[in-house]
Scaffold this active site. Structure first.
Site, short mmCIF file in Angstrom:
data_model
loop_
_atom_site.label_atom_id
_atom_site.label_comp_id
_atom_site.label_asym_id
_atom_site.label_seq_id
_atom_site.Cartn_x
_atom_site.Cartn_y
_atom_site.Cartn_z
N LYS A 21 0.79 -0.82 0.17
CA LYS A 21 0.03 0.05 -0.16
C LYS A 21 0.74 1.37 -0.12
CE LYS A 21 -4.39 -1.71 1.10
NZ LYS A 21 -5.55 -1.34 0.21
N ASP A 43 -0.33 -0.75 -4.51
CA ASP A 43 -1.86 -0.05 -4.50
C ASP A 43 -2.06 1.40 -4.08
OD1 ASP A 43 -4.50 0.37 -4.24
OD2 ASP A 43 -4.70 -1.33 -2.77
N GLU A 93 -2.62 -0.61 -8.40
CA GLU A 93 -4.05 -0.50 -8.39
C GLU A 93 -4.27 1.04 -8.04
OE1 GLU A 93 -5.81 -2.84 -5.50
OE2 GLU A 93 -4.35 -4.47 -5.46
N ASP A 104 -9.79 -0.85 -9.53
CA ASP A 104 -10.27 -1.42 -8.20
C ASP A 104 -11.64 -0.80 -7.78
OD1 ASP A 104 -10.78 -2.29 -5.71
OD2 ASP A 104 -8.68 -2.00 -4.70
N LYS A 142 -13.81 -7.12 -5.66
CA LYS A 142 -14.35 -7.45 -4.50
C LYS A 142 -15.85 -7.78 -4.42
CE LYS A 142 -10.83 -4.54 -2.07
NZ LYS A 142 -10.23 -3.90 -3.16
#
Length: 355
Positions: free
Chosen positions: A159, A189, A215, A240, A265
């Protein structure tokens, strides 16, 4: 046959401060839908609605009120055929839809936490996953990287976009000094944390370190800018957050942006049925994809794992390593070993909370 339902709210507490570019997560609420046939409460299906603050269109009271409404409707259902109409009514409640779909599949399979009959559940086939490294101090992130590599992960996801960019580059540079791209696949991400003005320049700098994909480099609803980045970026881009409530049809979004990857997701994009629709469109348009959990407990994670195995030819590492995040998760047969998640039938679920 008449049906009955109940719901339960459970607050999951993180083992550490989980940093993202949207802030630090310390806990999250999930809502669990339990369905059984009247007179047989010991055999039940369970599904999880785990909406995320700042992302889910059905976050908080919206999800809880809707799941209570669903419970009331199920308690008056006499015919199983009515469930399909109930699922279709939840287009604007993706996490609740996921809970209802998976609870019904679980019940259909005799309440054994079997959602899909495939090799993940039946034969303990492992699924490759990425090791997730959360934002934090440089020392904290480097500690996580070491732990993931020592645990056998060969795909690491970082991240980024919360520390200073140069600090993040230094972390990545140090990782690459020690591990080549053949040894460690590296995903990053940004959670929309780059500005459109400097995103391409940052992507060029990141590309020096053989990044597999990034992402959501910029915020959502910037179709022209995102399409331009996907065309010019030296690093493949994965959508995403862009898939959540996109504002235009799924296929129109994919055609407008033409990303290299999409990340799915189920709790955020329409449950099982919504995920299948995205997958079909991605494959039709030669876009690769992988599934990831949305910080659900082991109940939701189990369902996403079994959905992933419905597509055994998709060999990309999935984002399914979130079961170890919480102090108070539900014990389950899900285990993570050597960068893979599997369903160990010699282990039991502990779902006394729902009895």
């Amino acid at each position: 046959m008449a049906f009955a339902a109940q719901y339960y709210k459970h607050t999951l507490n993180f083992r550490f401060d989980a940093g993202t570019s949207r802030g630090v997560l310390r806990n999250k609420d999930s809502y669990f839908l339990k369905i059984y046939k009247k007179g047989i409460p010991e055999i039940f299906g369970i599904g999880e609605a785990g909406p995320l603050k700042g992302l889910s269109i059905d976050f908080g009271e919206k999800a809880e009120n809707k799941i209570q409404e669903i419970v009331n409707k199920i308690n008056s259902i006499e015919n199983e055929s009515e469930f399909e109409k109930l699922i279709e009514s939840l287009d604007n409640f993706p996490s609740v839809r996921f809970a209802l779909e998976t609870a019904l599949l679980d019940l259909k399979n005799a309440g054994k936490r079997l959602i899909f009959e495939n090799d993940f559940y039946q034969n303990e086939k492992p699924i490759s996953i990425n090791g997730l490294v959360w934002m934090g101090s440089v020392d904290f992130m480097q500690k996580q990287i070491r732990e993931k590599i020592e645990a056998g992960f060969d795909t690491i996801k970082l991240k980024i976009a919360a520390l200073g960019f140069e600090e993040e580059l230094e972390i990545i540079k140090n990782l690459r000094k020690e591990f080549s791209p053949n040894e460690i696949i590296l995903r990053v991400d940004a959670n929309g944390g780059f500005s459109k003005a400097d995103a391409l320049e940052k992507l060029k700098k990141l590309s020096e370190f053989s990044i597999h994909s990034i992402e959501q480099p910029i915020e959502v609803k910037q179709l022209h800018e995102m399409a331009d980045l996907c065309q010019k970026s030296p690093i493949p881009i994965a959508l995403d957050e862009e898939l959540i409530n996109p504002g235009l049809s799924k296929e129109d979004l994919l055609l407008a942006i033409n990303p290299q990857y999409i990340i799915l997701k189920p709790s955020l994009i329409g449950g099982v049925s919504g995920s299948r629709e995205w997958i079909n469109l991605a494959e039709k348009n030669n876009i690769k994809w992988w599934l990831t959990s949305a910080l659900e407990s082991n109940i939701g994670l189990n369902a996403v794992c079994q959905l992933a195995e419905e597509y055994p030819n998709n060999l990309l590492p999935q984002g399914l390593g979130t079961g170890q995040l919480y102090h108070n998760n539900f014990d389950s047969p899900l285990t993570v070993e050597n960068g893979k998640i599997r369903y160990r039938k010699d282990l039991d679920w502990n779902l006394e909370y729902f009895k």
